[in-house]
Scaffold this active site. Sequence first.
Site, PDB file in Angstrom:
ATOM      1  N   ASP A 182       0.852  -1.190   0.000  1.00 57.00           N
ATOM      2  CA  ASP A 182       0.000   0.000   0.000  1.00 57.00           C
ATOM      3  C   ASP A 182       0.889   1.241   0.000  1.00 57.00           C
ATOM      4  O   ASP A 182       1.246   1.794   1.038  1.00 57.00           O
ATOM      5  CB  ASP A 182      -0.935  -0.003   1.203  1.00 57.00           C
ATOM      6  CG  ASP A 182      -2.064   0.999   1.025  1.00 57.00           C
ATOM      7  OD1 ASP A 182      -2.132   1.654  -0.032  1.00 57.00           O
ATOM      8  OD2 ASP A 182      -2.892   1.130   1.948  1.00 57.00           O
ATOM      9  N   ALA A 183       1.261   1.634  -1.198  1.00 55.88           N
ATOM     10  CA  ALA A 183       2.271   2.677  -1.405  1.00 55.88           C
ATOM     11  C   ALA A 183       1.651   3.967  -1.912  1.00 55.88           C
ATOM     12  O   ALA A 183       2.186   5.039  -1.698  1.00 55.88           O
ATOM     13  CB  ALA A 183       3.301   2.171  -2.407  1.00 55.88           C
ATOM     14  N   LYS A 184       0.533   3.856  -2.602  1.00 56.46           N
ATOM     15  CA  LYS A 184      -0.156   5.006  -3.210  1.00 56.46           C
ATOM     16  C   LYS A 184       0.826   5.900  -3.959  1.00 56.46           C
ATOM     17  O   LYS A 184       0.733   7.120  -3.926  1.00 56.46           O
ATOM     18  CB  LYS A 184      -0.926   5.792  -2.144  1.00 56.46           C
ATOM     19  CG  LYS A 184      -2.023   4.936  -1.469  1.00 56.46           C
ATOM     20  CD  LYS A 184      -2.937   5.748  -0.565  1.00 56.46           C
ATOM     21  CE  LYS A 184      -4.120   4.936  -0.064  1.00 56.46           C
ATOM     22  NZ  LYS A 184      -3.766   3.839   0.860  1.00 56.46           N
ATOM     23  N   ARG A 185       1.741   5.288  -4.706  1.00 56.24           N
ATOM     24  CA  ARG A 185       2.776   6.034  -5.404  1.00 56.24           C
ATOM     25  C   ARG A 185       2.258   6.627  -6.702  1.00 56.24           C
ATOM     26  O   ARG A 185       1.348   6.085  -7.346  1.00 56.24           O
ATOM     27  CB  ARG A 185       3.962   5.125  -5.730  1.00 56.24           C
ATOM     28  CG  ARG A 185       4.673   4.532  -4.513  1.00 56.24           C
ATOM     29  CD  ARG A 185       5.192   5.583  -3.557  1.00 56.24           C
ATOM     30  NE  ARG A 185       6.249   5.061  -2.700  1.00 56.24           N
ATOM     31  CZ  ARG A 185       6.145   4.862  -1.389  1.00 56.24           C
ATOM     32  NH1 ARG A 185       5.042   5.156  -0.734  1.00 56.24           N
ATOM     33  NH2 ARG A 185       7.169   4.401  -0.694  1.00 56.24           N
ATOM     34  N   THR A 239      -0.501  -0.281  -4.710  1.00 57.66           N
ATOM     35  CA  THR A 239      -1.464   0.776  -4.975  1.00 57.66           C
ATOM     36  C   THR A 239      -0.757   1.995  -5.584  1.00 57.66           C
ATOM     37  O   THR A 239       0.389   2.284  -5.262  1.00 57.66           O
ATOM     38  CB  THR A 239      -2.209   1.210  -3.698  1.00 57.66           C
ATOM     39  OG1 THR A 239      -1.255   1.625  -2.709  1.00 57.66           O
ATOM     40  CG2 THR A 239      -3.032   0.059  -3.124  1.00 57.66           C
TER      41      THR A 239
END
Lengths: 314, 314
Positions: free
Chosen positions: B106-109, B143
């Site tokens: 869950d990095a939301k990069r 993500t």
Amino acid sequence: MTAPFVDRLTALVEARASQIVLGLDPDPAQLWPAAVEQAPSDGSAAQRAAGAVRAHCAALIDAAGPACVAVKPQLACFERLGADGWAALAATIAYARERGLLVIADAKRGDISVSAAAYAQALVGSTPTPFGEVAGLGADAFTANPLLGIDALEPIIAGARAAGAGVFVLVRTSNPGAADVEDLVLAGDDNDDGGGGAATVWERLAAIVAQLGSSSPSNVSGLSDVGAVVGATAPEHVARMRELMPNAPFLLPGIGAQGGRVDDLAPAFAPGRAAGLVSASRSIACAHESTGAAPAEAARAEAERLREAAWSLA
Amino acid sequence: MTAPFVDRLTALVEARASQIVLGLDPDPAQLWPAAVEQAPSDGSAAQRAAGAVRAHCAALIDAAGPACVAVKPQLACFERLGADGWAALAATIAYARERGLLVIADAKRGDISVSAAAYAQALVGSTPTPFGEVAGLGADAFTANPLLGIDALEPIIAGARAAGAGVFVLVRTSNPGAADVEDLVLAGDDNDDGGGGAATVWERLAAIVAQLGSSSPSNVSGLSDVGAVVGATAPEHVARMRELMPNAPFLLPGIGAQGGRVDDLAPAFAPGRAAGLVSASRSIACAHESTGAAPAEAARAEAERLREAAWSLA
């Protein structure tokens, strides 16, 4: 007590007569040859590559740093070397600070509630643990992504403020794909902020930046501690950006390799020179590829050229 | 050659009769007491805290993992402990895989061009260096944030595809602030995708997810390798999401601590059970706070309760 980021920035911009931010985007496969030679001769590939990355960034800071006011390490470039890469990032940040430069962590982070707060802890704050407080990277500011809205930005900004740090929120980026989401035009009901109106997604983002920045702790510079990332490839937007965010410092990437031109940026500097930071990465680190000079020599010359060009506009 | 992520996912969902994703959001100040006791007795605060975080995540995986199909480590929670935290993240990912679980970072990069590609290298791929290839975290999926548009997502998706990995793009998140940007209504000219129309920013994001997923490499499951993060706190959106992204796997956070209810999610499962992954973090890790049972016991029971509730809907 640390002075607020915008005051430290303003003082350093004046002291160094520079608005240039040196991007650090080290690609382990394209490091300066002298840095590769400085890598440890044993250890894992990750350890050796991280050592070379660290040496490359230090050499770049030595060469181009004196013409700059800050460095901007791009976090993915370090993360891809794992824990060794993160250690190289921490060492690079410490080295830049030793050399008198501010550090803007180019993280483009965004998440909600406690996760958003955790990013601020990691980048500019510290984390309480049963074994004592653990310091984060110690950056002076970092970039953040606003897609998740105001309540996702608030913990990030609160964490930054507690550390005397700044945040640069993505508003309109420098890639062609900015047209896909950031440039979308809003319908009537969502197209009015009670003032000049917010016609596009990026103008709405700009209004959010201005709103969040309006509660900046008092400071000498008069700048907001919530800044904006404004792609310099869309110079026609810079004046409108300034109108919507009168006190926000702008971080302007897209110079050189991405096609922006420094003389399109003058409107950014209206609230003062520190309000328009010009970021350049590959155009400095790879300057030797077009000039034929040694990498450090070419980087120094290109950073100085950019410094003078920006300073002459403001 | 690794099978595509969506095929591995589909097989594991059937084998485990579970669509539950175990969120790993370790707060060093709120770890299970037994994990704190397992921390190394000497070393820096960061080393000791990282050891405790690693023990906490392993205990949570041991307890709740058998009822789950994947873990979802939230990267900031590890990054705040620096290089030691990144090493704990790598160890936690390896441990989850040993236990037969998939890993969704869950990095939301989100970033542009080579920086976007570098995130894929860090999370699911590997990086060429003069000292040999350096492996990334080895996650199965991660993500990503789509604000920067299609050309920023493309290198991320290309990197994931090369590794047989998946990407979950933020489309409509579970926080109230989703209203500030994601829910903005688009004007006429931008409010038409030639089909059902894209009325809001999140519907436009959904259309982008569907477009990028349409070039998924062929696979057995029939699912797209570009999925969507869909906040389960807005159940009225799930049916519309499915209409816009008929083949995308959905990652549905917001259960439990964030207020979503598992029985609002049924429309997500239309293309198959693997197309609706239900993510829960604090409701599992902190279940003991409301039940009074031991942490592991309470986590096991809550994960099993969620597993059964989701499975009964599909």
